[in-house]
Each structure stands twice: as structure tokens, then as C-alpha cells.
Scaffold this active site. Structure first.
Site, PDB file in Angstrom:
ATOM      1  N   HIS A 183      -5.929 -23.939  45.012  1.00  0.00           N
ATOM      2  CA  HIS A 183      -5.468 -22.803  44.207  1.00  0.00           C
ATOM      3  C   HIS A 183      -6.488 -21.660  44.158  1.00  0.00           C
ATOM      4  O   HIS A 183      -6.136 -20.489  44.340  1.00  0.00           O
ATOM      5  CB  HIS A 183      -5.146 -23.267  42.785  1.00  0.00           C
ATOM      6  CG  HIS A 183      -4.523 -22.193  41.945  1.00  0.00           C
ATOM      7  ND1 HIS A 183      -3.166 -21.932  41.953  1.00  0.00           N
ATOM      8  CD2 HIS A 183      -5.068 -21.281  41.100  1.00  0.00           C
ATOM      9  CE1 HIS A 183      -2.906 -20.921  41.140  1.00  0.00           C
ATOM     10  NE2 HIS A 183      -4.047 -20.501  40.607  1.00  0.00           N
ATOM     11  N   HIS A 201      -9.636 -18.398  37.243  1.00  0.00           N
ATOM     12  CA  HIS A 201      -8.774 -17.833  38.287  1.00  0.00           C
ATOM     13  C   HIS A 201      -9.248 -16.487  38.821  1.00  0.00           C
ATOM     14  O   HIS A 201      -8.654 -15.947  39.741  1.00  0.00           O
ATOM     15  CB  HIS A 201      -7.340 -17.679  37.765  1.00  0.00           C
ATOM     16  CG  HIS A 201      -6.713 -18.976  37.348  1.00  0.00           C
ATOM     17  ND1 HIS A 201      -5.667 -19.562  38.030  1.00  0.00           N
ATOM     18  CD2 HIS A 201      -6.996 -19.811  36.312  1.00  0.00           C
ATOM     19  CE1 HIS A 201      -5.326 -20.695  37.434  1.00  0.00           C
ATOM     20  NE2 HIS A 201      -6.122 -20.865  36.387  1.00  0.00           N
ATOM     21  N   TRP A 244      -2.301 -15.034  42.360  1.00  0.00           N
ATOM     22  CA  TRP A 244      -1.025 -14.809  43.005  1.00  0.00           C
ATOM     23  C   TRP A 244       0.092 -15.557  42.327  1.00  0.00           C
ATOM     24  O   TRP A 244      -0.146 -16.555  41.627  1.00  0.00           O
ATOM     25  CB  TRP A 244      -1.084 -15.304  44.445  1.00  0.00           C
ATOM     26  CG  TRP A 244      -1.684 -14.287  45.370  1.00  0.00           C
ATOM     27  CD1 TRP A 244      -1.611 -12.922  45.229  1.00  0.00           C
ATOM     28  CD2 TRP A 244      -2.453 -14.521  46.538  1.00  0.00           C
ATOM     29  NE1 TRP A 244      -2.285 -12.332  46.276  1.00  0.00           N
ATOM     30  CE2 TRP A 244      -2.796 -13.268  47.087  1.00  0.00           C
ATOM     31  CE3 TRP A 244      -2.848 -15.679  47.201  1.00  0.00           C
ATOM     32  CZ2 TRP A 244      -3.540 -13.145  48.249  1.00  0.00           C
ATOM     33  CZ3 TRP A 244      -3.586 -15.554  48.348  1.00  0.00           C
ATOM     34  CH2 TRP A 244      -3.926 -14.302  48.879  1.00  0.00           C
ATOM     35  N   ARG A 287      -2.745 -23.929  32.923  1.00  0.00           N
ATOM     36  CA  ARG A 287      -3.719 -23.049  32.250  1.00  0.00           C
ATOM     37  C   ARG A 287      -3.336 -22.666  30.833  1.00  0.00           C
ATOM     38  O   ARG A 287      -4.182 -22.302  30.023  1.00  0.00           O
ATOM     39  CB  ARG A 287      -4.006 -21.806  33.085  1.00  0.00           C
ATOM     40  CG  ARG A 287      -2.785 -21.008  33.459  1.00  0.00           C
ATOM     41  CD  ARG A 287      -3.198 -19.962  34.438  1.00  0.00           C
ATOM     42  NE  ARG A 287      -4.126 -19.037  33.814  1.00  0.00           N
ATOM     43  CZ  ARG A 287      -4.077 -17.723  33.974  1.00  0.00           C
ATOM     44  NH1 ARG A 287      -3.193 -17.180  34.772  1.00  0.00           N
ATOM     45  NH2 ARG A 287      -4.937 -16.949  33.344  1.00  0.00           N
ATOM     46  N   ASP A 293      -1.915 -23.058  37.909  1.00  0.00           N
ATOM     47  CA  ASP A 293      -1.293 -22.066  37.024  1.00  0.00           C
ATOM     48  C   ASP A 293      -0.408 -22.728  35.973  1.00  0.00           C
ATOM     49  O   ASP A 293      -0.238 -22.193  34.879  1.00  0.00           O
ATOM     50  CB  ASP A 293      -0.454 -21.076  37.843  1.00  0.00           C
ATOM     51  CG  ASP A 293      -1.306 -19.947  38.414  1.00  0.00           C
ATOM     52  OD1 ASP A 293      -2.367 -19.646  37.844  1.00  0.00           O
ATOM     53  OD2 ASP A 293      -0.897 -19.360  39.434  1.00  0.00           O
ATOM     54  N   HIS A 304      -1.083  -5.777  37.726  1.00  0.00           N
ATOM     55  CA  HIS A 304      -1.494  -7.089  38.206  1.00  0.00           C
ATOM     56  C   HIS A 304      -0.304  -7.836  38.829  1.00  0.00           C
ATOM     57  O   HIS A 304      -0.415  -8.412  39.902  1.00  0.00           O
ATOM     58  CB  HIS A 304      -2.114  -7.912  37.073  1.00  0.00           C
ATOM     59  CG  HIS A 304      -2.742  -9.179  37.568  1.00  0.00           C
ATOM     60  ND1 HIS A 304      -4.076  -9.252  37.891  1.00  0.00           N
ATOM     61  CD2 HIS A 304      -2.215 -10.394  37.840  1.00  0.00           C
ATOM     62  CE1 HIS A 304      -4.337 -10.466  38.350  1.00  0.00           C
ATOM     63  NE2 HIS A 304      -3.226 -11.186  38.315  1.00  0.00           N
ATOM     64  N   HIS A 311      -7.862 -10.043  41.261  1.00  0.00           N
ATOM     65  CA  HIS A 311      -8.580 -11.185  40.679  1.00  0.00           C
ATOM     66  C   HIS A 311     -10.084 -11.018  40.858  1.00  0.00           C
ATOM     67  O   HIS A 311     -10.860 -11.889  40.469  1.00  0.00           O
ATOM     68  CB  HIS A 311      -8.096 -12.500  41.286  1.00  0.00           C
ATOM     69  CG  HIS A 311      -6.801 -12.976  40.702  1.00  0.00           C
ATOM     70  ND1 HIS A 311      -6.659 -14.178  40.060  1.00  0.00           N
ATOM     71  CD2 HIS A 311      -5.582 -12.378  40.633  1.00  0.00           C
ATOM     72  CE1 HIS A 311      -5.406 -14.314  39.641  1.00  0.00           C
ATOM     73  NE2 HIS A 311      -4.728 -13.229  39.981  1.00  0.00           N
ATOM     74  N   ASP A 353      -6.465 -17.488  44.850  1.00  0.00           N
ATOM     75  CA  ASP A 353      -6.703 -16.421  43.868  1.00  0.00           C
ATOM     76  C   ASP A 353      -7.884 -15.526  44.262  1.00  0.00           C
ATOM     77  O   ASP A 353      -7.867 -14.319  44.018  1.00  0.00           O
ATOM     78  CB  ASP A 353      -6.956 -17.020  42.476  1.00  0.00           C
ATOM     79  CG  ASP A 353      -5.651 -17.294  41.722  1.00  0.00           C
ATOM     80  OD1 ASP A 353      -4.597 -16.764  42.133  1.00  0.00           O
ATOM     81  OD2 ASP A 353      -5.693 -18.040  40.728  1.00  0.00           O
ATOM     82  N   HIS A 409       0.576 -18.384  46.700  1.00  0.00           N
ATOM     83  CA  HIS A 409      -0.110 -19.686  46.685  1.00  0.00           C
ATOM     84  C   HIS A 409       0.524 -20.677  47.658  1.00  0.00           C
ATOM     85  O   HIS A 409      -0.169 -21.369  48.397  1.00  0.00           O
ATOM     86  CB  HIS A 409      -0.133 -20.256  45.267  1.00  0.00           C
ATOM     87  CG  HIS A 409      -1.171 -19.615  44.398  1.00  0.00           C
ATOM     88  ND1 HIS A 409      -2.520 -19.747  44.645  1.00  0.00           N
ATOM     89  CD2 HIS A 409      -1.064 -18.824  43.306  1.00  0.00           C
ATOM     90  CE1 HIS A 409      -3.196 -19.065  43.737  1.00  0.00           C
ATOM     91  NE2 HIS A 409      -2.336 -18.493  42.919  1.00  0.00           N
ATOM     92  N   ASP A 433       0.178  -9.443  42.395  1.00  0.00           N
ATOM     93  CA  ASP A 433       0.376 -10.900  42.472  1.00  0.00           C
ATOM     94  C   ASP A 433       1.653 -11.231  43.238  1.00  0.00           C
ATOM     95  O   ASP A 433       1.684 -12.207  43.990  1.00  0.00           O
ATOM     96  CB  ASP A 433       0.520 -11.498  41.060  1.00  0.00           C
ATOM     97  CG  ASP A 433      -0.763 -12.128  40.537  1.00  0.00           C
ATOM     98  OD1 ASP A 433      -1.742 -12.233  41.290  1.00  0.00           O
ATOM     99  OD2 ASP A 433      -0.768 -12.517  39.348  1.00  0.00           O
TER     100      ASP A 433
HETATM  101  N1  DCM Z   1      -6.246 -12.187  35.251  1.00  0.00           N
HETATM  102  C1  DCM Z   1      -7.233 -11.548  36.008  1.00  0.00           C
HETATM  103  N2  DCM Z   1      -8.286 -10.969  35.385  1.00  0.00           N
HETATM  104  C2  DCM Z   1      -8.392 -10.999  34.042  1.00  0.00           C
HETATM  105  C3  DCM Z   1      -7.409 -11.623  33.259  1.00  0.00           C
HETATM  106  C4  DCM Z   1      -6.329 -12.219  33.900  1.00  0.00           C
HETATM  107  O1  DCM Z   1      -7.140 -11.509  37.236  1.00  0.00           O
HETATM  108  N3  DCM Z   1      -9.451 -10.453  33.454  1.00  0.00           N
HETATM  109  C5  DCM Z   1      -5.090 -12.780  35.943  1.00  0.00           C
HETATM  110  C6  DCM Z   1      -4.816 -14.227  35.715  1.00  0.00           C
HETATM  111  C7  DCM Z   1      -3.316 -14.295  35.897  1.00  0.00           C
HETATM  112  C8  DCM Z   1      -2.823 -12.962  35.381  1.00  0.00           C
HETATM  113  O2  DCM Z   1      -3.956 -12.076  35.482  1.00  0.00           O
HETATM  114  O3  DCM Z   1      -2.989 -14.349  37.289  1.00  0.00           O
HETATM  115  C9  DCM Z   1      -2.294 -12.976  33.965  1.00  0.00           C
HETATM  116  O4  DCM Z   1      -3.304 -13.483  33.134  1.00  0.00           O
HETATM  117  P1  DCM Z   1      -3.079 -13.754  31.575  1.00  0.00           P
HETATM  118  O5  DCM Z   1      -1.842 -14.578  31.508  1.00  0.00           O
HETATM  119  O6  DCM Z   1      -4.323 -14.498  31.175  1.00  0.00           O
HETATM  120  O7  DCM Z   1      -2.945 -12.423  30.958  1.00  0.00           O
HETATM  121 ZN    ZN Z   2      -2.856 -13.041  39.233  1.00  0.00          ZN
HETATM  122 ZN    ZN Z   3      -4.258 -18.620  39.414  1.00  0.00          ZN
END
Ligand code: DCM
Ligand code: ZN
Ligand code: ZN
Ligand code: DCM
Ligand code: DCM
Length: 271
Positions: free
Chosen positions: A116, A60, A1, A48, A45, A149, A126, A120, A6, A153
Site C-alpha cells: 500500500h 500514508h 490513491w 485507518r 485504507d 486531493h 501524498h 501512496d 492501488h 487520488d
Molecule cells: N492525506 C494527505 N496528507 C495529509 C492528510 C491526508 O495526503 N496531510 C491523504 C490521506 C488520504 C486523504 O488525504 O488519502 C484523506 O485523508 P483524511 O481522510 O485523513 O482527510
Molecule cells: Zn490520497
Molecule cells: Zn493510503
């Protein structure tokens, strides 16, 4: 999110934790303020993408390799990456948060991760692999291009609240009051007991998996009701939003309520 989700879940949790939990966490997190949990909810977040925090980047989410909309399911062996996923992360940091051999700063860090990751874990995308949790699917929101996404989110819940601007804090506080009332005496009052049915502190992995499976089902019902291909390029701020928003609101409420119960267990065990 995003920040709104969050911060809201953390505020809700702070409304339901036991007094001993509140006192312990305020001390551990070094804040006596009402937002002692809310202000650490997005910390995971913020680290990361840093060099030291890179090892947490797969913590996450869990990439369920299922086939929405016909078949939604989560298989731990199949879906949790070797570098970890939200299931192992929640379990590991739960264990660290009650480990008396760790210094306070490590238990504080572990608590921040728990706050956190419970959040998520309640976001449908997620708990789904398709296009990296929807990151690779372009859709429209009020005529502008976003990835799916991001819509799940942030965009859906921000529209639900009528949020303006980029600062989610006061919107989150207001929403958390509303959801706390709905849990105490409103539409969620009768079902909140069921929300804790799968909570088993002696088995954090199974607890997290049960919550993940419940959330993953929403991918088939509300994220990809006609499959992933049908959604690409579609405008989602209308009918799709209307169906999704109440579902997401309930996920935020569930996450906050479960977070409180989980933190109570952590503090009970530690003290
Ligand atoms: N994310 C997810 N599943 C994935 C990759 C990323 O749920 N396989 C989520 C994590 C973050 C958002 O998507 O909330 C963006 O991730 P990133 O910045 O790694 O692309
Ligand atoms: Zn997300
Ligand atoms: Zn997160
Ligand atoms: N924050 C906020 N309003 C508050 C407390 C915190 O907007 N009343 C935001 C500022 C930071 C994040 O939360 O982005 C973390 O806050 P802190 O600086 O307290 O760790
Ligand atoms: N994937 C995708 N789009 C990308 C990267 C990955 O759809 N830009 C898919 C391919 C795999 C899954 O996500 O099925 C997991 O990818 P990764 O190995 O990056 O976690």
C-alpha cells in the site's frame, strides 16, 4: 490513491516479481489467485479509520512544508510527523516483513502495508503539506465540487481510463496489462532501469525519501503550476487534466515496477 491506483500498482508488481517472490507471497497472503496482491492493496485504507488502526493514519503521506510552485522539496526532519509518515512506515514495515522473529501473520500484515505505502508514496499530493495534501482546496470536476486531493487520488486516472461505476477492479486489471507492456517494450522500456537507480535495500529510509522527492517535484510542475491560490474553484477536467494524466500514469507504472523490485529484495532477504 483510491482503489484504482492501488489495485493497478499491485497488479503491475505481480507481473514483475520473481517466481520465488510470487510463491512466497501467495503462501504468506494465503491466496493462490492471480490477484493475490491486488486484493490486499487497499487494506491499509480500510483499517485507518478503525479504532485499532488509528495509529496508522499519518503513515500514508509526508507533509512537505515547501512553497510550490517556486520551491518544492522534502526534508525528513522537518516534514515527517512524530506519529510517523510514509517514509518511516515503509521502512518499518519493510523491516518487519523480513523479521524472522515475527509470526507469519505479522509478516503478512507488514507486506500488505508495504504494498500500500509504495503506492501512496507515488501520489504527488501524498508528498505535500499545502491544505493537508490538497484536502482543503475545493475545485470543480465536470462542474461538480470536489477537493483537489480526491481529484489526484481518483478523478484524473478514472477519466484517463474512461472508468464507469464504483468498482475499480476490472479497470485496474486492464490498465495494469497496458502499463506492463509499456514498461516491457513501450514508452517506459528505456527508462525503467533508471526507476531503480535509487533503490537501496540496505537503506529503506533513503530509498523512500528519494522516491518522495521525485514525486514532490511534480507538485510544483503539475499540481500547483501557478500556486495553490490560483487553483481554488477552477474546473480541472480540461487542460489541467490533459497535462496531469500522463504524469500520473507514469507514477502508477513506476510504483508498480518499484514495488516488484522491493518485494523481490524482501523475499530474497527473508528466504
Ligand atoms: N492525506 C494527505 N496528507 C495529509 C492528510 C491526508 O495526503 N496531510 C491523504 C490521506 C488520504 C486523504 O488525504 O488519502 C484523506 O485523508 P483524511 O481522510 O485523513 O482527510
Ligand atoms: Zn490520497
Ligand atoms: Zn493510503
Ligand atoms: N475484490 C474484487 N474483485 C476480486 C477480488 C476482490 O472486487 N476479484 C475486492 C473486494 C474487496 C477487496 O477487493 O473490496 C478485498 O477482497 P477480499 O475480500 O478478497 O479480501
Ligand atoms: N491544514 C489545512 N487545513 C486544515 C487542517 C490543516 O490547511 N483543515 C494545514 C495546517 C498545517 C498543515 O495543514 O500547515 C498540517 O496540519 P495538521 O496539523 O492537521 O497536520
Amino acid at each position: 490513491w483510491g482503489g484504482l491506483g492501488h489495485v493497478t500498482t499491485a497488479y503491475i508488481a505481480s507481473n514483475f516479481v520473481a517466481n520465488t517472490t510470487e510463491a512466497y507471497l501467495k503462501q504468506l497472503l494465503g491466496s493462490q489467485d492471480a490477484d493475490y496482491m491486488a486484493k490486499v492493496a487497499s487494506w491499509a485504507d480500510s483499517i485507518r479509520y478503525t479504532k485499532w488502526g488509528r495509529f496508522t493514519s499519518t503513515f500514508h503521506f509526508i507533509d512537505a512544508h515547501d512553497s510550490p510552485p517556486e520551491d518544492c522539496n522534502v526534508d525528513f526532519e522537518r516534514d515527517c510527523k512524530e506519529t510517523g509518515c510514509v517514509i518511516t512506515a515503509l521502512a518499518n514495515y519493510t523491516k518487519q516483513s523480513v523479521d524472522p522473529s515475527l509470526p507469519a501473520w505479522r509478516r503478512a500484515q507488514a507486506a500488505k502495508f508495504v504494498i500500500h505505502f509504495v503506492g501512496d508514496l507515488h501520489q504527488p499530493l501524498h508528498n505535500e503539506d499545502v491544505a493537508r495534501g490538497g484536502n482543503g482546496i475545493h475545485v470543480l470536476w465536470n462542474g461538480r465540487e470536489f477537493n483537489l486531493h480526491h481529484v489526484w487520488d481518483s478523478s484524473i486516472t478514472e477519466k484517463w481510463l474512461g472508468m464507469r461505476g464504483r468498482k475499480p477492479y476490472r479497470w485496474a486489471e486492464k490498465w495494469s496489462k497496458d502499463l506492463t507492456e509499456k514498461i516491457n517494450s513501450g514508452i517506459y522500456a528505456d527508462e525503467k532501469g533508471d526507476w531503480l537507480a535509487d533503490l537501496d535495500f540496505s537503506n529503506p529510509e533513503e530509498t523512500a525519501l528519494a522516491w518522495s522527492r521525485e514525486c514532490n517535484k511534480l507538485v510544483c510542475q503539475y499540481v500547483f503550476p501557478e500556486g495553490p491560490k490560483a487553483i481554488a474553484g477552477q474546473e480541472l477536467s480540461g487542460e489541467y487534466y490533459e497535462k496531469a494524466a500522463p504524469v500520473l500514469e507514469k507514477q502508477v507504472a513506476r510504483a508498480g515496477y518499484r514495488m516488484a523490485a522491493w518485494l523481490d529484495k524482501i523475499v530474497d532477504q527473508y528466504l
